[in-house]
Write an enzyme that holds these catalytic residues in place. Sequence first.
Site, PDB file in Angstrom:
ATOM      1  N   MET A   1      35.555  22.678  -8.343  1.00 31.63           N
ATOM      2  CA  MET A   1      35.834  23.774  -7.406  1.00 31.63           C
ATOM      3  C   MET A   1      37.251  24.293  -7.610  1.00 31.63           C
ATOM      4  O   MET A   1      37.792  25.013  -6.756  1.00 31.63           O
ATOM      5  CB  MET A   1      35.630  23.304  -5.963  1.00 31.63           C
ATOM      6  CG  MET A   1      34.180  22.880  -5.706  1.00 31.63           C
ATOM      7  SD  MET A   1      33.676  23.128  -4.008  1.00 31.63           S
ATOM      8  CE  MET A   1      34.795  22.053  -3.160  1.00 31.63           C
ATOM      9  N   GLY A   2      37.876  23.908  -8.735  1.00 28.11           N
ATOM     10  CA  GLY A   2      39.211  24.434  -9.036  1.00 28.11           C
ATOM     11  C   GLY A   2      40.313  23.693  -8.303  1.00 28.11           C
ATOM     12  O   GLY A   2      40.109  22.586  -7.811  1.00 28.11           O
TER      13      GLY A   2
ATOM     14  N   HIS B   1      43.657  19.158 -10.735  1.00 24.54           N
ATOM     15  CA  HIS B   1      44.713  18.143 -10.754  1.00 24.54           C
ATOM     16  C   HIS B   1      44.354  17.128 -11.837  1.00 24.54           C
ATOM     17  O   HIS B   1      43.321  17.267 -12.516  1.00 24.54           O
ATOM     18  CB  HIS B   1      44.855  17.498  -9.373  1.00 24.54           C
ATOM     19  CG  HIS B   1      43.564  17.001  -8.791  1.00 24.54           C
ATOM     20  ND1 HIS B   1      42.836  15.965  -9.345  1.00 24.54           N
ATOM     21  CD2 HIS B   1      42.843  17.420  -7.712  1.00 24.54           C
ATOM     22  CE1 HIS B   1      41.757  15.750  -8.632  1.00 24.54           C
ATOM     23  NE2 HIS B   1      41.713  16.620  -7.643  1.00 24.54           N
TER      24      HIS B   1
ATOM     25  N   HIS C   1      40.718  15.884 -12.170  1.00 26.32           N
ATOM     26  CA  HIS C   1      39.809  16.772 -12.907  1.00 26.32           C
ATOM     27  C   HIS C   1      40.087  16.680 -14.414  1.00 26.32           C
ATOM     28  O   HIS C   1      39.167  16.634 -15.226  1.00 26.32           O
ATOM     29  CB  HIS C   1      40.018  18.238 -12.501  1.00 26.32           C
ATOM     30  CG  HIS C   1      39.716  18.545 -11.074  1.00 26.32           C
ATOM     31  ND1 HIS C   1      40.687  18.871 -10.160  1.00 26.32           N
ATOM     32  CD2 HIS C   1      38.539  18.606 -10.399  1.00 26.32           C
ATOM     33  CE1 HIS C   1      40.132  19.122  -8.988  1.00 26.32           C
ATOM     34  NE2 HIS C   1      38.825  18.969  -9.100  1.00 26.32           N
TER      35      HIS C   1
ATOM     36  N   GLN D   1      27.856  24.252   0.188  1.00 27.34           N
ATOM     37  CA  GLN D   1      28.194  22.882   0.553  1.00 27.34           C
ATOM     38  C   GLN D   1      29.221  22.816   1.687  1.00 27.34           C
ATOM     39  O   GLN D   1      29.668  21.737   2.045  1.00 27.34           O
ATOM     40  CB  GLN D   1      28.650  22.073  -0.662  1.00 27.34           C
ATOM     41  CG  GLN D   1      29.980  22.487  -1.245  1.00 27.34           C
ATOM     42  CD  GLN D   1      30.232  21.822  -2.587  1.00 27.34           C
ATOM     43  OE1 GLN D   1      29.544  22.074  -3.574  1.00 27.34           O
ATOM     44  NE2 GLN D   1      31.225  20.944  -2.638  1.00 27.34           N
TER      45      GLN D   1
ATOM     46  N   LYS E   1      35.392   9.246  -7.586  1.00 22.47           N
ATOM     47  CA  LYS E   1      36.055   9.624  -6.335  1.00 22.47           C
ATOM     48  C   LYS E   1      35.021  10.037  -5.291  1.00 22.47           C
ATOM     49  O   LYS E   1      35.127   9.729  -4.120  1.00 22.47           O
ATOM     50  CB  LYS E   1      37.029  10.773  -6.634  1.00 22.47           C
ATOM     51  CG  LYS E   1      37.502  11.582  -5.453  1.00 22.47           C
ATOM     52  CD  LYS E   1      38.518  10.828  -4.655  1.00 22.47           C
ATOM     53  CE  LYS E   1      39.209  11.638  -3.582  1.00 22.47           C
ATOM     54  NZ  LYS E   1      38.437  12.588  -2.848  1.00 22.47           N
TER      55      LYS E   1
ATOM     56  N   GLN F   1      28.214  11.282  -4.181  1.00 21.57           N
ATOM     57  CA  GLN F   1      27.805  12.469  -4.937  1.00 21.57           C
ATOM     58  C   GLN F   1      27.298  12.079  -6.326  1.00 21.57           C
ATOM     59  O   GLN F   1      26.293  12.606  -6.809  1.00 21.57           O
ATOM     60  CB  GLN F   1      28.990  13.419  -5.054  1.00 21.57           C
ATOM     61  CG  GLN F   1      28.797  14.575  -5.992  1.00 21.57           C
ATOM     62  CD  GLN F   1      29.949  15.553  -5.905  1.00 21.57           C
ATOM     63  OE1 GLN F   1      30.094  16.257  -4.915  1.00 21.57           O
ATOM     64  NE2 GLN F   1      30.784  15.610  -6.924  1.00 21.57           N
TER      65      GLN F   1
ATOM     66  N   SER G   1      41.934  17.919  -4.374  1.00 16.35           N
ATOM     67  CA  SER G   1      42.455  19.282  -4.147  1.00 16.35           C
ATOM     68  C   SER G   1      42.893  19.422  -2.696  1.00 16.35           C
ATOM     69  O   SER G   1      43.804  20.196  -2.383  1.00 16.35           O
ATOM     70  CB  SER G   1      41.381  20.318  -4.465  1.00 16.35           C
ATOM     71  OG  SER G   1      40.919  20.131  -5.788  1.00 16.35           O
TER      72      SER G   1
END
Length: 318
Positions: free
Chosen positions: A40-41, A44, A47, A71, A176, A180, A213
């Site tokens: 989702m950008g 950091h 990612h 979501q 993390k 999911q 994020s």
Amino acid sequence: MEQEKSQPYRPLVLTSIADVRKWRLSCTLANKTVGLVPTMGALHQGHLSLIKQSLKNNGATIISIFVNPSQFAPNEDLDAYPRTVEDDISLVSQLSDTHAGLETKVDVVFLPNVKEMYPSGIPLDVSQQSGAFVSVLGLSEMLEGKTRPNFFRGVATVVSKFFIIVTPTRAYFGQKDYQQSLVIRRMVKDLLFDIEIVVCDIYRDDSGLALSSRNKYLDGPTVEMSTNIYRMLKHGKDLYEQQNITSVAELQKQMMAVIQPFVDDGAMKVDYISINDKDTLEELTEIDTNKGGCITCAIYVTNSSDDNVTRLIDNILL
Ligand code: AMP
């Protein structure tokens, strides 16, 4: 004569599904494996660790940056979610590794808009939604799903769309978001996606705080306080591994003691601290030492400067 300067590398930035499909076909024709890293950008190091893994494993790498509306619940932070696309692109431009003796870089940054991903629209209010969604029943209702009932339906739906668009060889996710990763594995199994799911370790800063994020929402003192979340998880793991404590109630009591001072002064609020089966996420009361488990938590932290509340999640495997 002035010497020609070589342009710094920049990945292809694609916004349309049609262009991503054309690029994917070119990889197939070039006999390249393709790694996909959905994000989702607000990128950091966490990612970037997933992306580096993809660069090592594949001939080509595509990352997606898309803040996925489905979501987020209407009361959540969809609008406030940090969007730093230019910084994200320059960060990933600097990454390189080697695969099969050849240098690999991020080939494509896929930046679709909401209309591209949800051609029929996507109201945030679930009762207004219609059309096709992907649900992974069972796993999605536990832990995170109790507080965020439609969260995993949103995640599974958007990740399926990326899988259908990109048809990657491999897709990369972080431990993390442990639950999911299980939801995605189950979806891949049940929907017969021919994609290898790679789950990468949690990237933490030196203090132990898991990068996220959403850490951008925290003020300095709250960042410092939040490092106690990992201290608490690590304490639980140490009690289990070094003192052979297997009673979940006892572990929870002793872990809770680590953060109790912050709870007492109102700066932290526990959503859950749970110890679960690693595969089914079933809540345990006693840990079977042959199987281990996973300690997961969600904690609300409140900024000292502006009362802004952020929900942080973290976990540790036993
Ligand atoms: P997000 O942009 O938050 O949706 O995350 C995109 C991917 O990066 C997900 O698979 C996350 O689990 C993963 N990720 C986020 N934070 C970390 C971290 N600190 N370490 C490893 N992976 C992470």
